[in-house]
Design a protein around this motif. Structure first.
Motif, PDB file in Angstrom:
ATOM      1  N   ASP A 179       2.916  -4.085   5.661  1.00 40.98           N
ATOM      2  CA  ASP A 179       2.911  -4.696   4.332  1.00 40.98           C
ATOM      3  C   ASP A 179       1.528  -5.261   4.036  1.00 40.98           C
ATOM      4  O   ASP A 179       0.899  -5.876   4.906  1.00 40.98           O
ATOM      5  CB  ASP A 179       3.944  -5.814   4.233  1.00 40.98           C
ATOM      6  CG  ASP A 179       5.370  -5.282   4.174  1.00 40.98           C
ATOM      7  OD1 ASP A 179       5.570  -4.215   3.559  1.00 40.98           O
ATOM      8  OD2 ASP A 179       6.272  -5.919   4.755  1.00 40.98           O
ATOM      9  N   ARG A 215       2.416   3.766   7.368  1.00 38.84           N
ATOM     10  CA  ARG A 215       2.705   3.565   5.946  1.00 38.84           C
ATOM     11  C   ARG A 215       2.139   2.215   5.536  1.00 38.84           C
ATOM     12  O   ARG A 215       2.486   1.177   6.116  1.00 38.84           O
ATOM     13  CB  ARG A 215       4.203   3.611   5.663  1.00 38.84           C
ATOM     14  CG  ARG A 215       4.597   3.329   4.206  1.00 38.84           C
ATOM     15  CD  ARG A 215       6.047   3.727   3.946  1.00 38.84           C
ATOM     16  NE  ARG A 215       6.185   5.173   4.118  1.00 38.84           N
ATOM     17  CZ  ARG A 215       7.362   5.804   4.240  1.00 38.84           C
ATOM     18  NH1 ARG A 215       8.496   5.097   4.216  1.00 38.84           N
ATOM     19  NH2 ARG A 215       7.394   7.117   4.389  1.00 38.84           N
ATOM     20  N   ASP A 249       3.397   2.774  -1.909  1.00 36.88           N
ATOM     21  CA  ASP A 249       3.311   3.109  -0.501  1.00 36.88           C
ATOM     22  C   ASP A 249       2.426   4.339  -0.324  1.00 36.88           C
ATOM     23  O   ASP A 249       2.540   5.313  -1.084  1.00 36.88           O
ATOM     24  CB  ASP A 249       4.688   3.440   0.086  1.00 36.88           C
ATOM     25  CG  ASP A 249       5.617   2.246   0.156  1.00 36.88           C
ATOM     26  OD1 ASP A 249       5.191   1.128  -0.198  1.00 36.88           O
ATOM     27  OD2 ASP A 249       6.779   2.439   0.559  1.00 36.88           O
ATOM     28  N   ARG A 275       2.121  -0.453   2.710  1.00 34.21           N
ATOM     29  CA  ARG A 275       2.937  -0.850   1.548  1.00 34.21           C
ATOM     30  C   ARG A 275       2.159  -1.906   0.772  1.00 34.21           C
ATOM     31  O   ARG A 275       2.144  -3.091   1.104  1.00 34.21           O
ATOM     32  CB  ARG A 275       4.290  -1.369   2.014  1.00 34.21           C
ATOM     33  CG  ARG A 275       5.200  -1.896   0.916  1.00 34.21           C
ATOM     34  CD  ARG A 275       6.647  -1.886   1.377  1.00 34.21           C
ATOM     35  NE  ARG A 275       7.128  -0.516   1.525  1.00 34.21           N
ATOM     36  CZ  ARG A 275       8.159  -0.163   2.310  1.00 34.21           C
ATOM     37  NH1 ARG A 275       8.794  -1.084   3.027  1.00 34.21           N
ATOM     38  NH2 ARG A 275       8.534   1.104   2.372  1.00 34.21           N
ATOM     39  N   THR A 292       5.328   0.664   9.483  1.00 34.81           N
ATOM     40  CA  THR A 292       5.057   0.272   8.099  1.00 34.81           C
ATOM     41  C   THR A 292       4.340  -1.075   8.109  1.00 34.81           C
ATOM     42  O   THR A 292       4.765  -2.010   8.798  1.00 34.81           O
ATOM     43  CB  THR A 292       6.351   0.169   7.276  1.00 34.81           C
ATOM     44  OG1 THR A 292       6.967   1.457   7.209  1.00 34.81           O
ATOM     45  CG2 THR A 292       6.063  -0.311   5.858  1.00 34.81           C
TER      46      THR A 292
END
Length: 497
Positions: free
Chosen positions: A377, A418, A465, A420, A375
């Motif tokens: 950010d 992912r 997301d 975000r 993930t």
């Protein structure tokens, strides 16, 4: 005219540049090279020829604008491909500036995708390129220019360089009586400092922390006496290049199922569309079938988004299919829908109150989403009027540099990622990922699954997301599709290896 269908370092100098690409890496050939020329189309002729030039568009008899177009028309010609069947396209550039033609929404090699930052050669001024690729995925895509105009409102997506693409699926979407392509576009852009459009039509609440961060930054800037950063406004609005009341109507019969393919070709604006007394059954977003087709009273599209929706014609009359904004609709953003045998003046009525929500079209079980391998950010912030009066945009504190093609985020091939997004600004950002299809996995404050897109609207002070598999080798651009945002920093390169 309504289109209706039944069932960075560029190759310098003008001249011929040929390219043959095979879904991934391709072979580039320029005039004078000693390498053998790549194979051409079987009959020696391309499937399509697209010619970039300048000309006029008659929005209305008393409203003629000068802009750049494909093949002397706006929108550019509808290009229909067959999924999985190799195609050849010749692109001519009759202008004085190098150009890029981006195949938006397709999973093609960097040599044909149409972004100089990824490594696609320019189409030289007064030159041409031949490209070849295998179209895909199926569905409603489009093509458009992908240069960086910054303050030049005559170039880039401010121009008329846009056209629809439909890639025929191996299986049909379903039964319909008419298939109509609508390209929504504004003309005659000017700069202003009046602030951006609010995104309160989107479902979901503002994140308090993001809002506090964004408002604090803006208050500090205005407290120093900085002006608000430039935004873009428009004087004329059109559907398929004609202002409301000046183009052919959409002619229908009672009971018909009409499949509308709607493209928001705006450089900067979010568009809406409603048809009084009717609802839209949304069957695909950005060309990708939705798992849960849903009925909605209004369509909302961020810049570069597409919606395919079926309207069942059950309310005879003459109606305005138009934007919810009275001002924009009054300046042309609409088209008449005319039932057979009906006359009079076209009627407009606002739709019921409605919040646009991607989750309406999602799977009922978001737990089905596979966990990502990583993930990442991504905090979006704005430095008000920081670049000669233009807002400067950052991802994780850094603006993209067109001079260095940085920053670049390195990814592992075929891993699931992912992204975000956290938006610490009050601006809406239609986030676009080149050469990939992503799934929205968190929106409007909750998990979700099944909605696949290549552009998705990130609301002011909201988070979202998206998941994707890094299955396209090389560089891929991630950026906000608002031209004025990407030109001033809101962009990043992803590198899959």
């Amino acid at each position: 005219m309504i289109v209706t269908v039944d069932r960075r370092e560029f190759l310098k100098g003008s001249g011929l540049a040929l390219i043959a690409a095979g879904g991934g890496a391709g072979v580039v050939e320029a005039a004078g090279c000693s390498r053998p020329a790549p194979p051409g189309p079987p009959n020696g002729k391309p499937d399509y020829t697209l010619r970039i030039g300048t000309g006029t568009v008659e929005l209305a008899p008393d409203q003629i604008v000068s802009t750049s177009t494909y093949n002397g028309q706006f929108p550019g010609p509808l290009v229909r491909f067959k999924e999985g069947q190799r195609t050849w396209v010749d692109i001519f550039n009759d202008t004085d500036s190098p150009e890029q033609l981006h195949w938006h929404g397709q999973q093609v090699g960097v040599d044909v995708d149409g972004a100089a930052e990824e490594g696609t050669p320019y189409v030289p001024a007064h030159g041409m390129r031949r490209i070849s690729f295998v179209p895909g995925p199926s569905g409603f895509r489009f093509y458009h220019t992908h240069v960086v105009p910054r303050a030049d409102l005559s170039r880039g997506q401010y121009s008329g360089l846009v056209g629809p693409v439909y890639i025929e699926p191996k299986q049909n979407h379903g039964a319909y009586d008419q298939e109509i392509f609508l390209t929504l576009k504004e003309f005659e852009p000017t700069f202003s400092q009046g602030g951006d459009m609010a995104s309160d039509f989107l479902a979901g609440e503002a994140d308090p922390d993001l809002k506090a961060k964004g408002e604090s930054a803006m208050a500090a800037s205005l407290g120093r006496g900085d002006p608000r950063g430039y935004e873009v406004g428009y004087a004329a609005f059109a559907v398929n290049g004609r202002m409301l009341g000046h183009g052919d109507p959409i002619r229908v019969q009672t009971g018909q199922r009409v499949l509308l393919h709607v493209l928001n070709a705006s450089a900067t604006e979010t568009r809406s569309l409603a048809l009084p007394g009717h609802t839209f059954s949304v069957i695909a977003l950005d060309g990708n079938p939705v798992p849960n087709p849903a009925q909605v009273p209004v369509l909302w599209l961020g810049a570069a988004e597409r919606i395919s929706a079926v309207v069942t014609m059950t309310n005879p009359g003459l109606w305005v299919l138009g934007d919810l904004s009275d001002d924009d609709r009054g300046h042309g953003m609409g088209v008449v829908v005319e039932y057979a045998g009906r006359g009079g003046d076209p009627q407009w009525a606002p739709p019921p109150s409605f919040k646009w929500d991607y989750r309406l079209f999602a799977l009922p079980n978001p737990a089905a989403v596979a966990p990502p391998d990583r993930t990442i950010d991504m905090l979006i912030e704005k430095r008000n009027a920081a670049d000669n009066g233009f807002n400067l945009w950052t991802l994780n504190g850094t603006s993209f540099s067109m001079d260095t093609n940085q920053p670049v985020l390195n990814l592992q091939r075929d891993k699931r990622y992912r992204l975000r997004f956290r938006n610490a600004t009050d601006d809406l950002h239609p986030m676009h990922l080149h050469r990939h299809t992503f799934a929205i996995t968190h929106a409007a404050g909750t998990p979700t699954a099944g909605v696949r897109k290549d552009v998705a609207m990130l609301g002011g002070y909201q988070s979202m997301d998206i998941d994707f598999v890094a299955d396209q080798p090389g560089l891929s651009l991630l950026h906000c599709h608002q031209q004025i945002h990407m030109d001033y920093g809101l962009m990043l390169l992803l590198n899959s290896s």
